[in-house]
Scaffold this active site. Structure first.
Site, PDB file in Angstrom:
ATOM      1  N   ARG A  31      15.150  38.675  64.121  1.00  0.00           N
ATOM      2  CA  ARG A  31      16.487  39.086  64.558  1.00  0.00           C
ATOM      3  C   ARG A  31      16.479  39.708  65.954  1.00  0.00           C
ATOM      4  O   ARG A  31      17.526  39.970  66.508  1.00  0.00           O
ATOM      5  CB  ARG A  31      17.085  40.051  63.531  1.00  0.00           C
ATOM      6  N   VAL A  32      15.289  39.956  66.503  1.00  0.00           N
ATOM      7  CA  VAL A  32      15.190  40.411  67.886  1.00  0.00           C
ATOM      8  C   VAL A  32      15.196  39.212  68.823  1.00  0.00           C
ATOM      9  O   VAL A  32      15.798  39.228  69.894  1.00  0.00           O
ATOM     10  CB  VAL A  32      13.925  41.273  68.087  1.00  0.00           C
TER      11      VAL A  32
END
Length: 584
Positions: free
Chosen positions: A444-445
């Site tokens: 999700r980064v």
């Protein structure tokens, strides 16, 4: 005995019964002085004093009135100084800094004991997480606070603690000694060395339970933490301060990914902590041996709670490892911590909870098991620069049953972390190692934790792999394929082969970029599958010394310019064409 005294005292508060243990036979005037003090303290008319001689106290006496204990013995003062089996240097410091403790300590008595969990009556002021001490020297931690009794989990001495054993408060929260000397060592969750290399000199003491840093104390994750694994760094990048879950069935290479990530931190300034929870002692020894063999133990600490250790020790292991990581983070350093694995951690917590008579919930776990892992993983973050700029990057490992990611513990940890790397048994058994499932894995980064060179080199990698998977299943039902379909199938096979990576061979960012440039331009499609990885690795080794200095430029700038791409492709043409600088 103590319970009877307590009941009689409350029945008639004008007559007090007390127990006095003395190191020697006390004189009558000394007994009269004790009686006078007790009468004054409790506003009593009479004091019934039961006196026994206990030479093990060394000097002084221990007075118990109801649930309250006044310990003025030499044994108590010596135990205070020797607490935690300190080294000679630490002991000297404690003696120099010693100040007499209060002569009054709140005490209680054990009313039940089973499987390392005891229930205690009394000690009404004890708090959650406080360390308590038993008569036989055993230590425990308050884990449950009920109106009528306390639930305490024992760290040691479970076989010697029985009903009637006296307990006293310490006033200290559970913690672990910390310091730079812990690097390169294997320790227990209590901070004690278990590698046979002697004592460790600590410089501080961190609580194992600590509130996570607030939102305003953190900053965004934008600095890559390279694992050295091409399949992960290219598609599911991890940044310093991120929490990336490694999930899959048993025997799918979860620990191997974590070990490779630790090896790749050599000479990067990132310190590593490997927390083994409920693993076989032989497995932990093998990991320690592999790290030592590849020169990684100098910047790594192993916190080991083996399968033979008690459930309370397995429960506190990840918190103890995080407390040590927070010490390094407070110095502005970056830390990588691996929790192997949180499934066994949840099982240990379930055993403790059921013995404490907490109600089981979904899949027989207690209802607060989500909080168990959320308060642990939220302590991993990247701090603001004005607060030191340190970071803790967490790689929690969770084991699934038959690939079921919708089970209770996996869904909990997935919702807490910033992405997951899903390892699939079918891929592992087919020889695709690391067995990363591209469809179910995510970070999700994302690109925020990648260099510009890596982003440019693998721009279409996930799309091409997804297309290959769809086309591969479709091609099974067709014998007549057009040229474009065959080209895509050959390209997908080359990509899958390229992503295979042996154990303990992490690749630098520049090496990965060069490999991805070759794959994205299709030059690897023409190579026989059996030779692809060997020839690619040989080319990368040769290209590192190329006169153009392309790999050094990629490392220094983090960028991939068009002339760099041309240099890579031209060097490959010369290498593949058998020119004079062929690899030996």
């Amino acid at each position: 005995m103590a319970t009877e005294f307590s009941r009689e005292f409350f029945a008639d508060n004008r007559i007090v019964k007390a127990e006095l243990r003395s190191a020697r036979k006390p004189r009558e005037e000394e007994l009269n002085r004790v009686r006078a003090e007790v009468r004054k303290l409790y506003d009593a008319t009479d004091v019934i004093l039961n006196v026994t001689v206990d030479e093990s106290l060394l000097s002084g006496y221990v007075l118990q009135v109801g649930d309250r204990v006044f310990d003025n013995s030499g044994r108590h003062q010596l135990d205070k100084m020797m607490e935690g089996k300190p080294s000679l240097a630490t002991l000297k410091t404690r003696i120099e800094d010693y100040k007499p403790a209060e002569t009054s300590a709140e005490g209680g008595v054990v009313i039940s004991s089973a499987d390392g969990i005891v229930h205690v009556e009394g000690m009404n002021r004890a708090v959650y997480g406080e360390i308590v001490t038993f008569d036989n020297g055993a230590k425990g931690m308050v884990e449950s606070v009920d109106p009528e009794q306390l639930g305490i989990m024992l760290f040691d001495g479970a076989e010697t603690v029985g009903v009637g054993t006296m307990v006293t408060r310490s006033g200290k929260r559970a913690g672990i000694p910390v310091g730079d000397a812990f690097l390169g060592r294997v320790i227990s969750p209590l901070g004690e060395p278990i590698d046979g290399k002697g004592p460790i000199e600590a410089v501080g003491y961190n609580p194992i339970e600590k509130q996570a840093p607030g939102i305003l104390e953190r900053q965004s994750v934008d600095t890559p933490l390279h694992t050295g694994i091409l399949a992960i760094d290219s598609m599911f990048p991890i940044g310093r301060g991120q929490r990336e879950l490694i999930i899959g069935d048993r025997q799918t290479g979860k620990t191997s990914i974590a070990t490779d990530a630790i090896l790749n931190q050599k000479n990067t300034g990132v310190l590593c902590i490997y927390v083994a929870i409920g693993q076989k002692a032989s497995s932990i020894a093998r990991v320690a041996g592999d790290l030592q063999k590849h020169g990684a133990m100098s910047y790594t600490t192993i916190v080991a709670a083996t399968a033979s250790d008690s459930a309370p020790l397995q429960y506190i292991a990840p918190y103890a490892g995080t407390a040590l990581a927070e010490y390094f983070m407070s110095q502005g350093k970056s830390v990588l911590i691996v929790y192997d694995d949180l499934s066994k951690h949840a099982v240990a917590y379930r055993a403790i909870s059921l013995l404490l008579r907490r109600s089981p919930g979904r899949e027989a776990y207690p209802g607060d098991v989500f909080y168990l892992h959320s308060r642990l993983l939220e302590r991993s973050c990247r701090m603001r620069d004005d607060l030191g700029g340190g970071s803790i990057t967490a790689l929690p490992i969770v084991e699934t049953q038959a690939g079921d990611v919708s089970a209770y513990i996996p869904t909990n940890v997935i919702s807490i972390t910033d992405g997951q790397i899903f390892l699939e048994s079918a891929l592992f058994n087919a020889g695709n190692r690391p067995a990363v499932n591209v469809g179910l894995s995510v970070s999700r980064v994302g690109g925020a934790a990648q260099t510009k060179a890596m982003k440019k080199a693998n721009a279409n990698l996930r799309i091409e792999l997804a297309q290959y998977k769809d086309m591969e299943s479709f091609a099974q039902f067709s014998s007549d394929l057009d040229a474009e379909t065959r080209r895509q199938l050959d390209h997908g096979k080359a990509l899958m082969e390229m992503l295979k990576q042996p154990l303990y061979q992490p690749k630098s960012d520049a090496e990965q970029v060069v490999t991805l440039v070759l794959a994205s331009h299709g030059v690897l499609d023409e190579l026989p599958t059996a030779e692809l990885r060997t020839k690619t690795s040989a080319f990368v080794r040769q290209f590192r010394a190329d006169v153009s200095g392309t790999m050094d430029k990629i490392t220094a700038t983090g960028k991939l310019e068009p002339e760099m791409v041309d240099a890579i492709l031209n060097a490959w043409k010369a290498y593949a064409g058998g020119d004079s600088h062929a690899v030996q």
